[in-house]
Design an enzyme around this catalytic site. Structure first.
Site, PDB file in Angstrom:
ATOM      1  N   SER A 125       0.841  -1.211   0.000  1.00 33.41           N
ATOM      2  CA  SER A 125       0.000   0.000   0.000  1.00 33.41           C
ATOM      3  C   SER A 125       0.866   1.248   0.000  1.00 33.41           C
ATOM      4  O   SER A 125       1.967   1.257   0.575  1.00 33.41           O
ATOM      5  CB  SER A 125      -0.859  -0.028   1.269  1.00 33.41           C
ATOM      6  OG  SER A 125      -1.485   1.212   1.471  1.00 33.41           O
ATOM      7  N   TYR A 150      -2.299  -1.360  11.025  1.00 34.84           N
ATOM      8  CA  TYR A 150      -2.545  -1.862   9.663  1.00 34.84           C
ATOM      9  C   TYR A 150      -1.382  -1.500   8.744  1.00 34.84           C
ATOM     10  O   TYR A 150      -0.816  -2.355   8.051  1.00 34.84           O
ATOM     11  CB  TYR A 150      -3.863  -1.303   9.088  1.00 34.84           C
ATOM     12  CG  TYR A 150      -3.940  -1.513   7.593  1.00 34.84           C
ATOM     13  CD1 TYR A 150      -4.192  -2.780   7.070  1.00 34.84           C
ATOM     14  CD2 TYR A 150      -3.673  -0.474   6.696  1.00 34.84           C
ATOM     15  CE1 TYR A 150      -4.196  -2.997   5.695  1.00 34.84           C
ATOM     16  CE2 TYR A 150      -3.671  -0.681   5.330  1.00 34.84           C
ATOM     17  CZ  TYR A 150      -3.933  -1.937   4.829  1.00 34.84           C
ATOM     18  OH  TYR A 150      -3.924  -2.153   3.480  1.00 34.84           O
ATOM     19  N   LYS A 154       1.785  -3.831   6.540  1.00 33.58           N
ATOM     20  CA  LYS A 154       2.232  -3.780   5.135  1.00 33.58           C
ATOM     21  C   LYS A 154       3.736  -3.555   5.064  1.00 33.58           C
ATOM     22  O   LYS A 154       4.444  -4.163   4.259  1.00 33.58           O
ATOM     23  CB  LYS A 154       1.476  -2.674   4.383  1.00 33.58           C
ATOM     24  CG  LYS A 154      -0.004  -2.974   4.215  1.00 33.58           C
ATOM     25  CD  LYS A 154      -0.228  -4.240   3.390  1.00 33.58           C
ATOM     26  CE  LYS A 154      -1.624  -4.773   3.483  1.00 33.58           C
ATOM     27  NZ  LYS A 154      -1.818  -6.078   2.862  1.00 33.58           N
TER      28      LYS A 154
HETATM   29  P1  NAD Z   1     -11.221  -6.905   1.070  1.00 38.17           P
HETATM   30  O1  NAD Z   1     -11.458  -6.923   2.532  1.00 38.17           O
HETATM   31  O2  NAD Z   1     -12.358  -6.597   0.176  1.00 38.17           O
HETATM   32  O3  NAD Z   1     -10.588  -8.282   0.605  1.00 38.17           O
HETATM   33  C1  NAD Z   1      -9.783  -9.072   1.445  1.00 38.17           C
HETATM   34  C2  NAD Z   1     -10.366 -10.468   1.448  1.00 38.17           C
HETATM   35  O4  NAD Z   1      -9.552 -11.306   2.248  1.00 38.17           O
HETATM   36  C3  NAD Z   1     -11.768 -10.524   2.034  1.00 38.17           C
HETATM   37  O5  NAD Z   1     -12.614 -11.211   1.119  1.00 38.17           O
HETATM   38  C4  NAD Z   1     -11.623 -11.304   3.332  1.00 38.17           C
HETATM   39  O6  NAD Z   1     -12.766 -12.086   3.601  1.00 38.17           O
HETATM   40  C5  NAD Z   1     -10.388 -12.141   3.032  1.00 38.17           C
HETATM   41  N1  NAD Z   1      -9.570 -12.520   4.180  1.00 38.17           N
HETATM   42  C6  NAD Z   1      -9.095 -11.753   5.202  1.00 38.17           C
HETATM   43  N2  NAD Z   1      -8.325 -12.490   6.013  1.00 38.17           N
HETATM   44  C7  NAD Z   1      -8.303 -13.751   5.501  1.00 38.17           C
HETATM   45  C8  NAD Z   1      -7.668 -14.955   5.883  1.00 38.17           C
HETATM   46  N3  NAD Z   1      -6.878 -15.039   6.966  1.00 38.17           N
HETATM   47  N4  NAD Z   1      -7.853 -16.054   5.115  1.00 38.17           N
HETATM   48  C9  NAD Z   1      -8.629 -15.995   4.011  1.00 38.17           C
HETATM   49  N5  NAD Z   1      -9.252 -14.880   3.605  1.00 38.17           N
HETATM   50  C10 NAD Z   1      -9.087 -13.773   4.341  1.00 38.17           C
HETATM   51  O7  NAD Z   1     -10.008  -5.893   0.824  1.00 38.17           O
HETATM   52  P2  NAD Z   1      -9.420  -5.343  -0.544  1.00 38.17           P
HETATM   53  O8  NAD Z   1      -9.702  -3.885  -0.601  1.00 38.17           O
HETATM   54  O9  NAD Z   1      -9.785  -6.211  -1.678  1.00 38.17           O
HETATM   55  O10 NAD Z   1      -7.870  -5.469  -0.224  1.00 38.17           O
HETATM   56  C11 NAD Z   1      -7.107  -6.556  -0.685  1.00 38.17           C
HETATM   57  C12 NAD Z   1      -5.661  -6.368  -0.244  1.00 38.17           C
HETATM   58  O11 NAD Z   1      -5.174  -5.127  -0.743  1.00 38.17           O
HETATM   59  C13 NAD Z   1      -5.460  -6.311   1.282  1.00 38.17           C
HETATM   60  O12 NAD Z   1      -4.244  -6.963   1.580  1.00 38.17           O
HETATM   61  C14 NAD Z   1      -5.358  -4.837   1.549  1.00 38.17           C
HETATM   62  O13 NAD Z   1      -4.619  -4.567   2.709  1.00 38.17           O
HETATM   63  C15 NAD Z   1      -4.624  -4.359   0.310  1.00 38.17           C
HETATM   64  N6  NAD Z   1      -4.838  -2.935   0.005  1.00 38.17           N
HETATM   65  C16 NAD Z   1      -6.110  -2.450  -0.113  1.00 38.17           C
HETATM   66  C17 NAD Z   1      -6.310  -1.100  -0.367  1.00 38.17           C
HETATM   67  C18 NAD Z   1      -7.695  -0.521  -0.447  1.00 38.17           C
HETATM   68  O14 NAD Z   1      -7.832   0.698  -0.271  1.00 38.17           O
HETATM   69  N7  NAD Z   1      -8.732  -1.303  -0.727  1.00 38.17           N
HETATM   70  C19 NAD Z   1      -5.189  -0.255  -0.544  1.00 38.17           C
HETATM   71  C20 NAD Z   1      -3.919  -0.801  -0.438  1.00 38.17           C
HETATM   72  C21 NAD Z   1      -3.746  -2.146  -0.154  1.00 38.17           C
HETATM   73  C1  WQD Z   2      -9.349   9.841   0.888  1.00 39.26           C
HETATM   74  C2  WQD Z   2      -9.527  11.337   1.075  1.00 39.26           C
HETATM   75  C3  WQD Z   2      -9.886  12.015   3.353  1.00 39.26           C
HETATM   76  C4  WQD Z   2     -13.842  10.198   3.824  1.00 39.26           C
HETATM   77  C5  WQD Z   2      -6.893   4.852   3.199  1.00 39.26           C
HETATM   78  C6  WQD Z   2      -6.041   4.036   4.129  1.00 39.26           C
HETATM   79  C7  WQD Z   2      -4.734   3.664   3.481  1.00 39.26           C
HETATM   80  C8  WQD Z   2      -4.957   2.968   2.141  1.00 39.26           C
HETATM   81  C9  WQD Z   2      -5.864   3.782   1.276  1.00 39.26           C
HETATM   82  C10 WQD Z   2      -5.002   0.553   2.368  1.00 39.26           C
HETATM   83  C11 WQD Z   2      -8.789  11.860   2.308  1.00 39.26           C
HETATM   84  C12 WQD Z   2     -11.088  12.339   2.493  1.00 39.26           C
HETATM   85  C13 WQD Z   2     -12.630  10.607   3.315  1.00 39.26           C
HETATM   86  C14 WQD Z   2     -14.834  11.178   4.116  1.00 39.26           C
HETATM   87  C15 WQD Z   2     -13.325  12.893   3.317  1.00 39.26           C
HETATM   88  N1  WQD Z   2      -5.579   1.684   2.294  1.00 39.26           N
HETATM   89  N2  WQD Z   2     -12.378  11.928   3.062  1.00 39.26           N
HETATM   90  N3  WQD Z   2     -14.531  12.486   3.841  1.00 39.26           N
HETATM   91  O1  WQD Z   2      -6.923   8.374   3.580  1.00 39.26           O
HETATM   92  O2  WQD Z   2      -5.951   7.817   1.353  1.00 39.26           O
HETATM   93  O3  WQD Z   2      -6.243   6.054   2.990  1.00 39.26           O
HETATM   94  O4  WQD Z   2      -7.057   4.137   1.983  1.00 39.26           O
HETATM   95  O5  WQD Z   2      -3.835   0.278   2.352  1.00 39.26           O
HETATM   96  O6  WQD Z   2      -4.036   2.831   4.352  1.00 39.26           O
HETATM   97  O7  WQD Z   2      -5.792   4.810   5.297  1.00 39.26           O
HETATM   98  O8  WQD Z   2      -8.279   7.095   1.857  1.00 39.26           O
HETATM   99  O9  WQD Z   2     -10.647   7.054   1.218  1.00 39.26           O
HETATM  100  O10 WQD Z   2     -10.044   7.282   3.671  1.00 39.26           O
HETATM  101  O11 WQD Z   2      -9.643   9.183   2.134  1.00 39.26           O
HETATM  102  O12 WQD Z   2     -13.116  14.090   3.098  1.00 39.26           O
HETATM  103  O13 WQD Z   2     -15.911  10.889   4.610  1.00 39.26           O
HETATM  104  O14 WQD Z   2     -10.909  11.606   1.313  1.00 39.26           O
HETATM  105  O15 WQD Z   2      -9.627  13.060   4.261  1.00 39.26           O
HETATM  106  O16 WQD Z   2      -8.293  13.112   1.967  1.00 39.26           O
HETATM  107  P1  WQD Z   2      -6.829   7.418   2.484  1.00 39.26           P
HETATM  108  P2  WQD Z   2      -9.736   7.579   2.248  1.00 39.26           P
END
Ligand code: NAD
Ligand code: WQD
Length: 343
Positions: A125, A150, A154
């Site tokens: 991330s 969290y 990562k």
């Molecule tokens: P999500 O929660 O929709 O998907 C994760 C899936 O993993 C879920 O379906 C959950 O049921 C499953 N899961 C969790 N723990 C498990 C386990 N121990 N065994 C089997 N299944 C398990 O999340 P997502 O947004 O699709 O994110 C996927 C990956 O990407 C995660 O590692 C997350 O940290 C990373 N990521 C997400 C974002 C984001 O903003 N969505 C940003 C950066 C990184």
């Molecule tokens: C985006 C922008 C808020 C909600 C998160 C996780 C980060 C990564 C990505 C996984 C910001 C603004 C939000 C609202 C708002 N995930 N906002 N009103 O902050 O980039 O990060 O997602 O790895 O770890 O922390 O994403 O969607 O929360 O916010 O104004 O009700 O929207 O302040 O500027 P963010 P976000």
């Protein structure tokens, strides 16, 4: 057809990646404990691709289920999505986050070693960069101390992979640092299913437009940005899914004991207000929003330098911010009154 194990494959990014793998001639084998997703996603995947994917309901921390998968399939590579991802929750339940996010990675690496599975794509991330000192963010931009358990999972996950590859275990790893994944499949059959009140911007926007939430609060408009609201790099989930397919193809060509990291973003930053206005324009809607106080711990501005992934993986983001807003809204509409679950 090569079989790719997708842990967390019923989730938001995993389900879209299953579709793109299939489109690219790779067969997804899905492992998910459904802790943050729904079994009906599997039917939706069949609607989109015409194919029933192998699905194992189980915990990635559990070797029994991984061994069962290997008895039934020859796995050529793994994409490891399975993790808990709610930043706020991780500050309340840090042990759950360390255990699930890091425990699953360790179990998976041992499993891969024993089964001779060489290729791994790891979900990292942009959170590892915190507030970068220089923009856009390149892959050599120093990582900052994590703001949450969290985020730390990562960062530590990446460190574990670097150390492991240095020990020459005969594997190849790509860590993808996602910026802000948004949007949904253009078919509106799969998308993000936020549990409870969304903490992220785009699901909050779509739920507000749908009347599920009264009003969106913009967290601050007095930052040092063109309109005072924070800047992020919003990446369409289908583009992000495609980056995983490209990463696997790249890994298959590489020598063993290889580790590389790539940013996955568009290379453009947009403010919160720009996102709101794009949503309103593309969907012909007015959104109820107000300006509120800053959110504690928010990064002010970040966006990706994407030259490395463009050049080395031949990957480019194709979808625009307008596409993201259109597809997010279509997905919300498909859910009707439901707050993000299928029932
Ligand atoms: P999500 O929660 O929709 O998907 C994760 C899936 O993993 C879920 O379906 C959950 O049921 C499953 N899961 C969790 N723990 C498990 C386990 N121990 N065994 C089997 N299944 C398990 O999340 P997502 O947004 O699709 O994110 C996927 C990956 O990407 C995660 O590692 C997350 O940290 C990373 N990521 C997400 C974002 C984001 O903003 N969505 C940003 C950066 C990184
Ligand atoms: C985006 C922008 C808020 C909600 C998160 C996780 C980060 C990564 C990505 C996984 C910001 C603004 C939000 C609202 C708002 N995930 N906002 N009103 O902050 O980039 O990060 O997602 O790895 O770890 O922390 O994403 O969607 O929360 O916010 O104004 O009700 O929207 O302040 O500027 P963010 P976000």
């Amino acid at each position: 057809m090569k079989k790719i194990l997708i842990t967390g494959g019923a989730g938001y990014i995993g389900s879209h990646t299953a579709v793109e793998l299939w489109n690219a001639g790779l067969e997804p084998i899905i492992l998910d404990d459904l802790s943050n997703s729904h079994a009906q996603v599997l039917e939706r995947l069949k609607d989109i691709t015409g194919k029933s994917f192998s699905f194992y309901m189980g915990d990635c921390n559990n070797r029994v289920v991984l061994d069962q998968i290997s008895r039934e399939h020859e796995i050529a590579g793994v994409i490891h999505f399975a993790a808990f991802k709610a930043v706020g929750e991780s500050t309340i339940k840090p042990l759950d986050y360390y255990k699930n996010n890091l425990g699953s990675l360790l179990v998976l690496l041992e499993y891969m070693r024993e089964k001779g599975i060489r290729d791994l794509v790891f979900s990292s991330s942009c959170t590892v960069y915190g507030q970068p000192d220089v923009l856009p963010v390149t892959e050599v931009t120093p990582r900052k101390d994590a703001e949450s358990p969290y985020g730390n999972t990562k960062k530590i996950g990446e460190d574990i992979l670097v150390d492991y590859v240095k020990s020459k275990p005969g594997i190849r790893v790509v860590a993808l640092r996602y910026f802000n994944p948004v949007g949904a499949h253009p078919s509106a059959k799969i998308g993000e299913l936020p549990m409870g009140t969304p903490q992220n911007l785009v699901p909050f926007i779509t739920q507000t437009a749908a009347g599920i939430r009264q009003k969106l609060t913009v967290f601050g408009n007095d930052y040092d940005t063109p309109d005072g609201s924070c800047i992020r790099d919003y990446i369409h989930v289908v583009d992000l899914a495609d980056a995983h397919v490209k990463a696997l193809g790249f890994l298959f060509q590489k020598p063993l004991d290889f580790y590389e990291v790539f940013n996955v973003g568009t290379g453009r930053g947009n403010t919160v207000l720009e996102v709101i206005h794009a949503f309103e324009k593309v969907n012909g809607l007015k959104l109820a929003y107000q300006i509120g106080p800053r959110r504690a711990g928010d990064v002010v501005k970040t966006w990706a330098d994407t030259r490395k992934i463009n050049q080395e993986l031949g990957w480019h983001a194709k979808y625009t911010l307008d596409d993201c807003m259109r597809d997010s809204w279509r997905w919300q509409l498909s859910l009707g009154e439901r707050k993000g679950i299928f029932e």
